[in-house]
Write a protein that holds these residues in place. Structure first.
Motif, PDB file in Angstrom:
ATOM      1  N   ASP A  42      10.371   4.487  17.524  1.00 51.13           N
ATOM      2  CA  ASP A  42       9.893   4.231  18.549  1.00 51.13           C
ATOM      3  C   ASP A  42       9.968   2.662  19.385  1.00 51.13           C
ATOM      4  O   ASP A  42      10.136   2.071  18.963  1.00 51.13           O
ATOM      5  CB  ASP A  42       8.051   4.009  17.036  1.00 51.13           C
ATOM      6  CG  ASP A  42       6.432   4.165  18.114  1.00 51.13           C
ATOM      7  OD1 ASP A  42       7.111   2.762  19.058  1.00 51.13           O
ATOM      8  OD2 ASP A  42       5.935   4.180  17.263  1.00 51.13           O
ATOM      9  N   THR A 106       5.038  10.318  13.843  1.00 48.84           N
ATOM     10  CA  THR A 106       5.793  10.911  14.401  1.00 48.84           C
ATOM     11  C   THR A 106       7.359  10.759  14.131  1.00 48.84           C
ATOM     12  O   THR A 106       8.019  11.950  14.423  1.00 48.84           O
ATOM     13  CB  THR A 106       4.959  10.759  15.440  1.00 48.84           C
ATOM     14  OG1 THR A 106       4.987   8.578  15.782  1.00 48.84           O
ATOM     15  CG2 THR A 106       3.424  10.690  15.376  1.00 48.84           C
ATOM     16  N   SER A 129       7.152   2.327   9.647  1.00 52.09           N
ATOM     17  CA  SER A 129       6.562   0.663  10.162  1.00 52.09           C
ATOM     18  C   SER A 129       5.269   0.922  10.406  1.00 52.09           C
ATOM     19  O   SER A 129       4.883   0.292  10.706  1.00 52.09           O
ATOM     20  CB  SER A 129       7.166   1.011  11.901  1.00 52.09           C
ATOM     21  OG  SER A 129       7.094   2.336  12.383  1.00 52.09           O
ATOM     22  N   THR A 130       4.351   1.971  10.015  1.00 58.78           N
ATOM     23  CA  THR A 130       3.462   2.346   9.677  1.00 58.78           C
ATOM     24  C   THR A 130       2.353   2.130   8.502  1.00 58.78           C
ATOM     25  O   THR A 130       3.529   2.563   7.579  1.00 58.78           O
ATOM     26  CB  THR A 130       2.504   3.330  10.311  1.00 58.78           C
ATOM     27  OG1 THR A 130       3.062   4.522   9.974  1.00 58.78           O
ATOM     28  CG2 THR A 130       3.466   3.372  12.305  1.00 58.78           C
ATOM     29  N   THR A 172       2.182  -6.432  12.815  1.00 59.12           N
ATOM     30  CA  THR A 172       1.903  -6.074  14.126  1.00 59.12           C
ATOM     31  C   THR A 172       0.836  -5.256  14.299  1.00 59.12           C
ATOM     32  O   THR A 172       0.561  -4.683  15.337  1.00 59.12           O
ATOM     33  CB  THR A 172       3.261  -6.038  15.039  1.00 59.12           C
ATOM     34  OG1 THR A 172       4.509  -5.317  14.054  1.00 59.12           O
ATOM     35  CG2 THR A 172       4.120  -7.691  15.182  1.00 59.12           C
TER      36      THR A 172
HETATM   37  N1  LIG Z   1       6.213  14.578   6.757  1.00 60.48           N
HETATM   38  C1  LIG Z   1       4.985  14.270   5.736  1.00 60.48           C
HETATM   39  O1  LIG Z   1       5.545  14.190   5.074  1.00 60.48           O
HETATM   40  C2  LIG Z   1       4.050  13.577   6.378  1.00 60.48           C
HETATM   41  C3  LIG Z   1       2.910  12.893   5.816  1.00 60.48           C
HETATM   42  C4  LIG Z   1       2.144  12.255   6.457  1.00 60.48           C
HETATM   43  C5  LIG Z   1       2.112  12.015   7.858  1.00 60.48           C
HETATM   44  N2  LIG Z   1       2.700  12.838   8.439  1.00 60.48           N
HETATM   45  C6  LIG Z   1       2.123  12.815   9.883  1.00 60.48           C
HETATM   46  O2  LIG Z   1       2.526  11.292  10.141  1.00 60.48           O
HETATM   47  C7  LIG Z   1       1.701  11.339  11.853  1.00 60.48           C
HETATM   48  C8  LIG Z   1       1.240  10.385  11.978  1.00 60.48           C
HETATM   49  O3  LIG Z   1       2.037   8.965  11.277  1.00 60.48           O
HETATM   50  P1  LIG Z   1       1.112   7.971  11.725  1.00 60.48           P
HETATM   51  O4  LIG Z   1      -0.117   7.606  11.706  1.00 60.48           O
HETATM   52  O5  LIG Z   1       2.378   6.802  11.348  1.00 60.48           O
HETATM   53  O6  LIG Z   1       1.002   7.776  13.123  1.00 60.48           O
HETATM   54  P2  LIG Z   1       2.451   7.394  14.723  1.00 60.48           P
HETATM   55  O7  LIG Z   1       4.157   7.918  14.235  1.00 60.48           O
HETATM   56  O8  LIG Z   1       1.632   8.125  16.184  1.00 60.48           O
HETATM   57  O9  LIG Z   1       2.091   5.197  14.779  1.00 60.48           O
HETATM   58  C9  LIG Z   1       0.617   5.385  15.170  1.00 60.48           C
HETATM   59  C10 LIG Z   1       1.172   4.314  16.430  1.00 60.48           C
HETATM   60  O10 LIG Z   1       0.897   2.873  15.703  1.00 60.48           O
HETATM   61  C11 LIG Z   1       2.445   2.404  16.547  1.00 60.48           C
HETATM   62  N3  LIG Z   1       3.033   1.612  15.851  1.00 60.48           N
HETATM   63  C12 LIG Z   1       4.282   2.159  15.063  1.00 60.48           C
HETATM   64  N4  LIG Z   1       4.613   0.873  14.100  1.00 60.48           N
HETATM   65  C13 LIG Z   1       4.354  -0.743  14.665  1.00 60.48           C
HETATM   66  C14 LIG Z   1       4.300  -1.655  14.175  1.00 60.48           C
HETATM   67  N5  LIG Z   1       5.225  -1.614  13.636  1.00 60.48           N
HETATM   68  N6  LIG Z   1       3.256  -2.237  14.836  1.00 60.48           N
HETATM   69  C15 LIG Z   1       2.763  -1.968  15.689  1.00 60.48           C
HETATM   70  N7  LIG Z   1       2.383  -0.325  16.282  1.00 60.48           N
HETATM   71  C16 LIG Z   1       3.185   0.199  15.703  1.00 60.48           C
HETATM   72  C17 LIG Z   1       2.853   3.270  17.238  1.00 60.48           C
HETATM   73  O11 LIG Z   1       3.126   3.453  18.204  1.00 60.48           O
HETATM   74  C18 LIG Z   1       1.731   4.644  17.651  1.00 60.48           C
HETATM   75  O12 LIG Z   1       1.078   3.594  19.073  1.00 60.48           O
HETATM   76  C19 LIG Z   1       0.817  12.879  11.669  1.00 60.48           C
HETATM   77  O13 LIG Z   1       1.948  13.095  12.600  1.00 60.48           O
HETATM   78  C20 LIG Z   1       1.721  13.178  10.454  1.00 60.48           C
HETATM   79  O14 LIG Z   1       1.089  14.516  10.686  1.00 60.48           O
HETATM   80  C21 LIG Z   1       3.842  13.395   7.784  1.00 60.48           C
END
Ligand SMILES: NC(=O)c1ccc[n+]([C@@H]2O[C@H](COP(=O)([O-])OP(=O)(O)OC[C@H]3O[C@@H](n4cnc5c(N)ncnc54)[C@H](O)[C@@H]3O)[C@@H](O)[C@H]2O)c1
Ligand SMILES: [Zn+2]
Length: 359
Positions: A42, A106, A129-130, A172
């Motif tokens: 990311d 994502t 990282s989330t 963060t």
């Molecule tokens: N494969 C699976 O089994 C599965 C399960 C649940 C969700 N998902 C998918 O996950 C996605 C959602 O993931 P998400 O909520 O992590 O969203 P994301 O990947 O969009 O991240 C959310 C935000 O956090 C920011 N970010 C990431 N790490 C950070 C950090 N350490 N510090 C500051 N900012 C940070 C990113 O840049 C983004 O703006 C959806 O597309 C969903 O369909 C997949």
């Protein structure tokens, strides 16, 4: 470093480790030692965690090419997959190399998918990282991208070789993303653990404040539960399992334009909708529904879709498989019956969902 393992019915196995990524021992893995990593990260992490990639290279014992992408739902597309495959090939990534996906759901979804189709399947490592990634998106074997406005309709089952969870990365994370991650924790608790539900009720405020010890405990408990539930469900692949709680309606509303919902927020509305629908059928009592919506609210999550426009209602109906073809079609929906236990209803009708959605 604590560690959990999981296996598919096939011989593939994955490992989840919890620990400090600055410690090389966290990532040490014999079968990766002779391979070269290619990092897909990311781009937001470049500035927020500037030493992360260096730490990963040190921990993995080798360096390699790095590509950064925006961590947003728009990145989860076939065109990103094509871009990633081009990048891998231009950097001579071969069948023995592996992909390291670093980011939220994502990034791990799109990078995991690209890995699983390059050279008929490269190994991949996930560094979520989330909070949502650490509890859910990075755990399990699903990868995928969105297509024509539909969530995750193109993807693969591909077990990550290794997932490394370091809650320090969450320091963060924007508050809204912490809340979104808690929605998946609430889902896991409703599906499989009343004690976890109680823990969330008691500690929601501390978790929102990003208390690292609470987050670490939550990640370990919640990942352990998800892996057990996945194992039990693997044999029934293709049927909406208990972990789809909140996701049937959640997926249908997540990409609605104009709402700008985060994945966890859409799931929160989906969970509350399923709870109200279950109450209308007397599967769950009103007090328990209140406990569920109360916890969602305490975590700063939405529990309904307020005043949906007719066009939105139509779009939601069209996005729930089965209902696309009319009112009388029934659909399988997982609903909560009490914290720690869910029921799958096989005969849910669209009007029931419609009325539970906004009440
Ligand atoms: N494969 C699976 O089994 C599965 C399960 C649940 C969700 N998902 C998918 O996950 C996605 C959602 O993931 P998400 O909520 O992590 O969203 P994301 O990947 O969009 O991240 C959310 C935000 O956090 C920011 N970010 C990431 N790490 C950070 C950090 N350490 N510090 C500051 N900012 C940070 C990113 O840049 C983004 O703006 C959806 O597309 C969903 O369909 C997949
Ligand atoms: Zn989810």
């Amino acid at each position: 470093v604590e560690e959990l393992t999981f296996e598919r019915v096939t011989a593939e196995a994955g490992r989840v480790v919890f620990g400090d990524l600055r410690e090389p021992s966290t990532l040490s893995d014999v079968s990766l030692q002779t391979r070269r990593p290619v990092v897909v990260q990311d781009e937001a992490l470049e500035a927020l965690h500037p030493y992360l990639v260096k730490d990963l290279h040190r921990g993995l014992g080798a360096a390699g090419p790095v590509i950064s992408l925006p961590g947003s739902e728009g990145t989860k597309s076939l065109s990103t997959v094509s871009r990633l495959v081009d990048f891998f090939l231009s950097r001579t990534v071969g069948p023995d190399d592996y992909v390291v996906a670093v980011g939220g759901g994502t990034i791990t979804d799109v990078a995991g998918f690209a890995a699983s189709v390059t050279h008929r399947g490269l190994l991949h490592v996930r560094i979520p990282s989330t909070l949502l990634g650490q509890l859910d998106a990075s755990i399990g074997w699903k990868t995928g991208v969105n297509h024509h406005g539909l969530k995750n309709v193109v993807g693969t089952y591909s077990v990550p070789h290794l997932t490394a969870v370091d809650v320090r990365l969450l320091s963060t994370l924007p508050a809204r993303e912490v809340r979104s991650g808690l929605a998946e924790a609430i889902k896991v608790a409703l599906v499989g653990s009343a004690p976890l539900f109680g823990f969330l009720e008691e500690n929601a405020v501390g978790l929102l404040r990003r208390d690292m010890e609470l987050l670490d405990h939550l990640a370990k408990v919640s990942v352990g539960l998800k892996l057990r539930l996945l194992d039990a469900w693997e044999r029934h692949r293709g049927v909406a399992g208990p972990m789809s709680l909140g996701h049937t309606v959640g997926h249908a509303i997540e990409l609605l334009s104009g709402r700008g919902l985060r994945h966890g927020e859409a799931v929160a509305v989906g969970i509350a909708t399923a709870a109200r629908l279950a109450a209308a059928r007397r599967i769950i009592d009103d007090w328990t529904v209140g406990r569920i919506t109360g916890l969602l609210t305490l975590c700063g999550l939405p529990t309904a879709l307020p005043s949906p426009a007719p066009a939105e209602i139509e779009a939601i109906q069209a996005r729930i498989p089965g209902f696309a073809s009319g009112d009388r079609v029934v659909h399988r929906l997982v609903v909560p019956s009490e914290p720690g236990s869910v029921t799958a209803l096989e005969d849910v009708t669209w009007p029931e969902i419609r009325s539970a959605l906004s009440s």
